[in-house]
Write an enzyme that holds these catalytic residues in place. Structure first.
Site, mmCIF file in Angstrom:
data_model
loop_
_atom_site.group_PDB
_atom_site.id
_atom_site.type_symbol
_atom_site.label_atom_id
_atom_site.label_comp_id
_atom_site.label_asym_id
_atom_site.label_seq_id
_atom_site.Cartn_x
_atom_site.Cartn_y
_atom_site.Cartn_z
ATOM 1 N N LYS A 136 -32.425 10.273 -19.710
ATOM 2 C CA LYS A 136 -33.840 10.592 -20.730
ATOM 3 C C LYS A 136 -33.618 12.148 -19.434
ATOM 4 O O LYS A 136 -34.261 12.937 -20.141
ATOM 5 C CB LYS A 136 -34.961 9.414 -19.774
ATOM 6 C CG LYS A 136 -36.370 10.351 -20.083
ATOM 7 C CD LYS A 136 -37.040 8.768 -19.883
ATOM 8 C CE LYS A 136 -38.664 9.965 -19.585
ATOM 9 N NZ LYS A 136 -39.737 8.983 -19.520
ATOM 10 N N HIS A 274 -10.233 -6.965 -56.229
ATOM 11 C CA HIS A 274 -11.154 -7.096 -56.287
ATOM 12 C C HIS A 274 -12.328 -8.020 -55.365
ATOM 13 O O HIS A 274 -13.261 -7.942 -56.942
ATOM 14 C CB HIS A 274 -11.673 -6.432 -57.943
ATOM 15 C CG HIS A 274 -10.481 -5.613 -57.768
ATOM 16 N ND1 HIS A 274 -10.708 -4.317 -56.988
ATOM 17 C CD2 HIS A 274 -9.463 -5.193 -58.804
ATOM 18 C CE1 HIS A 274 -9.840 -3.332 -58.060
ATOM 19 N NE2 HIS A 274 -9.421 -4.206 -58.788
#
Length: 513
Positions: A136, A274
């Site tokens: 922070k 596929h």
């Protein structure tokens, strides 16, 4: 400029050399517990955090750094005169560098037979608190969580005497990503202890495996991530023995092949193109199974993906080597089989010893939509034995029943609307992804490469009309397995009786969209 560093790590890889270089630069080092002991044994001067806080470590080490003398030194904004005056009045010294990695929660929950109490004890509290405090205040405090960043930090300190704002920002970002991942792992583990509940707020976490060359298409960027956990039987655990990196489509197709393969305990081979099966075979050995899978559709299997649930032997490898295959996945390869297959540069060979391990029943299936996420339990069931019901006058023969159950496994993994024709434990025709069921039936019949007279048909969902049964009868199909549940079931049953077809209802649908 770094004058004071706090070091407390679970992973001590590289920490001694890193700390020595800091000390050589005149950095004062604070540390705790095992880390302090490791550093001191290596001749590094260390100030105990307890000496800074004036408070001993307690509660079996659960409380060490949760103190204003530590967090004040991390959170004070150096350009804020009031902050710095308060530090001076409180006798708190600033901390400029924090080097922390967390208790090994992930490693703990991966252990066999880990119990909840052990997992809980490996939830770090002080570490994430210090990391978040330092991150922070990144403009004033550098924070390092990854040993891979040690060299970079030292190099920049040696060159310029300080870390750039950009470096500190990137290190802080890495911290928040890591602590979010850490907390998500904890929540995920605790959620898994409660079966069948979906949370009101869901946070998922994945770990990067590799950057991919591109996505489904060359203009799309793509990355491969894995779930945190053991993931037995998953492609993420496969060892690549040969060939270039898998592509986005390779990974997606290979996963589809594996999920279908797991339905079979007897020797089986699945060929996929596929994400749809183009050939599935089960036999008395792997060679027999591969021959059946190949024979179903010799055209589509070219350039496809083959998954086998038995070790690939020389004889089967010689057959596989006759055509171009993108990938072969198997639990193992005999040495001479591996040499044969390695003769082709572009084939990928993947070894996955736990290839038959299935996902746990509480595993989740995720489908991303624009702006949201659909989540469901995985479709882990095939059918319920007590719900199988003969609904026609003719009862299927034992052989028809075997073939229907074989085909039912295949159609479960075929895109809906899906139809599968099979005979002698071999797929003959597959009709995937049609917008109506009669087209799926007609496509499966039309695409069949082998004679289908005397075959069986599996449908992933019910027949809305009797036309599907009629088309099957005219093609010579003798038995049908489907979920049932249509308002027109009686019409389909009547049509089947008219043609002497045996029909089974499973009571369980297997849509796959």
């Amino acid at each position: 400029m770094v004058k004071r560093a706090l070091i407390s790590v679970s992973d001590k890889c590289g920490i001694v050399d890193f700390a020595k270089k800091l000390q050589e630069m005149g950095v004062e080092i604070l540390s705790t517990g095992g880390t302090a002991k490791t550093l001191m044994e290596s001749g590094i001067s260390v100030i105990s955090v307890s000496d800074v806080t004036g408070f001993p470590e307690c509660l079996d080490g659960r409380v060490k750094t949760l103190h204003p003398a530590i967090h004040g030194g991390l959170l004070a904004i150096r350009e804020n005169e009031e902050h710095m005056a308060q530090l001076k009045n409180l006798g708190i010294q600033p901390i400029d560098l924090v080097v922390i990695n967390l208790y090994p929660f992930k490693e703990t929950i991966k252990k066999e037979n880990v119990i909840l109490e052990d997992a809980i004890e490996n939830i770090d509290i002080g570490g994430p608190t210090m990391l978040r405090a330092a991150a922070k205040n990144y403009q004033d405090v550098a924070v390092v969580i990854d040993p891979a960043d040690y060299d970079r930090v030292i190099e920049e300190l040696e060159q310029s005497g300080a870390l750039s704002r950009d470096t500190k920002y990137r290190l802080a970002l890495k911290v928040f990503e890591h602590t979010a991942h850490y907390d998500a792992l904890i929540a995920q583990y605790l959620r898994e202890q409660i079966q069948g509940e979906f949370p009101e707020v869901l946070t998922l976490t994945y770990e990067k495996v590799q950057d991919l060359r591109y996505g489904e298409n060359p203009h799309q960027q793509a990355v491969f991530y894995k779930e945190s956990g053991k993931n037995p039987g998953s492609l993420v655990n496969a060892e690549q023995l040969h060939g270039k990196e898998l592509s986005f489509n390779n990974i997606n197709d290979a996963n589809g092949a594996l999920e279908l393969l797991k339905e079979y305990s007897e020797p089986a081979v699945v060929a996929v193109k596929h994400t749809n099966a183009c050939g599935v075979g089960s036999g008395y050995d792997l060679f027999d199974a591969y021959h059946k899978a190949y024979s179903c559709d010799p055209t589509s299997i070219y350039g496809g993906i083959v998954a086998a649930n038995q070790k690939v032997d020389r004889r089967t490898a010689e057959e596989m080597n006759k055509i171009f295959l993108e990938i072969i996945i198997a639990p193992d390869f005999e040495a001479d089989a591996l040499e044969i297959l390695k003769g082709k540069k572009n084939i990928r060979l993947m070894k996955l010893p736990e290839i038959q391990s299935k996902q746990p029943e509480n595993a989740l299936d995720l489908k991303k939509i624009n702006g949201g996420l659909l989540i469901q339990n995985v479709d882990g069931q095939l059918h319920k034995e007590e719900e199988l019901k003969v609904v026609t006058q003719r009862i299927p023969t034992k052989k028809e029943m075997e073939d229907m159950l074989f085909a039912w496994k295949v159609v479960k993994h075929v895109k809906s609307n899906g139809i599968v024709l099979a005979k002698d434990l071999q797929s003959l025709g597959i009709g995937p992804g049609q917008v109506n069921r009669i087209w799926a039936v007609e496509n499966a019949i039309r695409q069949a490469n082998l004679p289908i007279k005397g075959s069986v048909l599996a449908s992933d969902a019910f027949f809305p009309f009797a036309d599907c049964v009629e088309a099957a009868a005219k093609a010579g199909i003798t038995a049908i397995i489907q979920p049932g549940g249509s308002q027109n079931d009686e019409a389909s049953i009547e049509m089947a009786n008219q043609y002497g077809i045996a029909m089974i209802f499973t009571g369980m649908r297997h849509f796959k969209h």
